[in-house]
Design a protein around this motif. Structure first.
Motif, PDB file in Angstrom:
ATOM      1  N   LYS A  53     -28.268 -21.559  80.837  1.00  0.00           N
ATOM      2  CA  LYS A  53     -28.669 -21.761  79.794  1.00  0.00           C
ATOM      3  C   LYS A  53     -28.657 -20.019  79.164  1.00  0.00           C
ATOM      4  O   LYS A  53     -28.359 -19.743  78.089  1.00  0.00           O
ATOM      5  N   PRO A  54     -29.095 -19.282  80.096  1.00  0.00           N
ATOM      6  CA  PRO A  54     -29.107 -17.695  79.702  1.00  0.00           C
ATOM      7  C   PRO A  54     -27.837 -17.006  79.488  1.00  0.00           C
ATOM      8  O   PRO A  54     -27.541 -15.885  79.352  1.00  0.00           O
ATOM      9  N   ARG A  55     -26.914 -17.507  80.617  1.00  0.00           N
ATOM     10  CA  ARG A  55     -25.507 -17.037  81.039  1.00  0.00           C
ATOM     11  C   ARG A  55     -24.365 -17.546  80.129  1.00  0.00           C
ATOM     12  O   ARG A  55     -23.466 -16.918  79.956  1.00  0.00           O
ATOM     13  N   LEU A  56     -24.600 -18.689  79.516  1.00  0.00           N
ATOM     14  CA  LEU A  56     -23.454 -19.071  78.644  1.00  0.00           C
ATOM     15  C   LEU A  56     -24.130 -19.945  77.404  1.00  0.00           C
ATOM     16  O   LEU A  56     -23.684 -19.523  76.219  1.00  0.00           O
ATOM     17  N   PHE A  57     -24.951 -20.716  77.356  1.00  0.00           N
ATOM     18  CA  PHE A  57     -25.526 -21.694  75.943  1.00  0.00           C
ATOM     19  C   PHE A  57     -26.003 -20.666  75.116  1.00  0.00           C
ATOM     20  O   PHE A  57     -25.696 -20.438  73.864  1.00  0.00           O
ATOM     21  N   GLU A  58     -26.986 -19.747  75.839  1.00  0.00           N
ATOM     22  CA  GLU A  58     -27.827 -18.878  74.642  1.00  0.00           C
ATOM     23  C   GLU A  58     -26.722 -17.730  74.063  1.00  0.00           C
ATOM     24  O   GLU A  58     -26.904 -17.422  72.880  1.00  0.00           O
ATOM     25  N   PRO A  59     -25.951 -17.053  74.861  1.00  0.00           N
ATOM     26  CA  PRO A  59     -25.219 -16.282  74.353  1.00  0.00           C
ATOM     27  C   PRO A  59     -23.882 -16.739  73.153  1.00  0.00           C
ATOM     28  O   PRO A  59     -23.487 -16.096  72.353  1.00  0.00           O
ATOM     29  N   LEU A  60     -23.728 -18.155  73.486  1.00  0.00           N
ATOM     30  CA  LEU A  60     -22.836 -18.707  72.433  1.00  0.00           C
ATOM     31  C   LEU A  60     -23.635 -19.536  71.249  1.00  0.00           C
ATOM     32  O   LEU A  60     -23.122 -19.813  70.526  1.00  0.00           O
TER      33      LEU A  60
END
Length: 208
Positions: free
Chosen positions: A90-97
């Motif tokens: 979530k903080p490493r991929l989903f949120e940045p995208l």
């Protein structure tokens, strides 16, 4: 070796008989483990069943697609971090995208399925492809190391190399992610009982 990672879940007899199965074997679908998708309907302990299952041949030699390989990768993330794969990403991929609308199913033990069960929009699926197309970055921000992206392409970890130099990943019911050698990223869902999904790919390749 996955049996070292989950050593606490093996009995002494099982430990002696287990071959070496690496993360690379899981990623390349060459583990040889016989417990697969059809076996999950008969029990709740998918990881335990996978670890105690028979292994066909020598790991790393024969390709045999098995979504449970990817499920075990998800279990490894949980084992190492204490978080589900969904929470870890979530903080490493989903949120940045900017991916906010998604759902990833879990097994009866609460482990993210990993190899399937992820629901998200086609636009967001394309964003995942864009990260790899850009060498691990999205809108100028690095999300994956350059070395990892190069390894994914080299080893074809779920992104198969095509004759035209592009890469693609197909999924159930006509899901497709295509990374063009010219820099484009295209994602689509073309479920068709008549099997016309390949027609769209042929049209795209024809107009490259």
């Amino acid at each position: 070796n996955i049996y070292k990672i989950f050593e606490d879940q093996l009995n002494p007899f099982t430990k002696v008989l287990r071959p070496v199965i690496t993360v690379d074997n899981l990623l390349t679908m060459t583990s040889g483990v016989t417990f697969n998708e059809s076996g999950i309907v008969s029990g709740n302990d998918w990881l335990g069943s996978y670890l105690s299952s028979q292994v066909s041949g020598r790991p790393g030699t024969t390709f045999q697609y098995n979504s449970l390989n990817t499920y075990v990768l998800s279990a490894i993330v949980t084992k190492r971090t204490g978080e589900t794969l969904t929470d870890y990403l979530k903080p490493r991929l989903f949120e940045p995208l900017g991916i906010t609308r998604y759902l990833w199913e879990t097994c009866p033990k609460g482990i993210t399925k990993g190899g399937w069960g992820l629901f998200l929009c086609m636009e967001d699926m394309a964003k995942l492809g864009e990260v790899y197309q850009n060498g691990g970055t999205f809108e100028g921000k690095r999300l994956l190391s350059k070395e990892w992206v190069e390894l994914v392409f080299e080893r074809e970890y779920e992104l198969a190399k095509m004759e035209n130099g592009g890469h693609c990943k197909g999924g159930m019911n006509g899901q497709m992610l295509y990374l063009s050698p010219h820099g484009r990223v295209i994602a689509w869902q073309s479920y068709d009982p008549e099997g016309k999904g390949n027609t769209l790919m042929e049209l795209i390749l024809k107009n490259e």
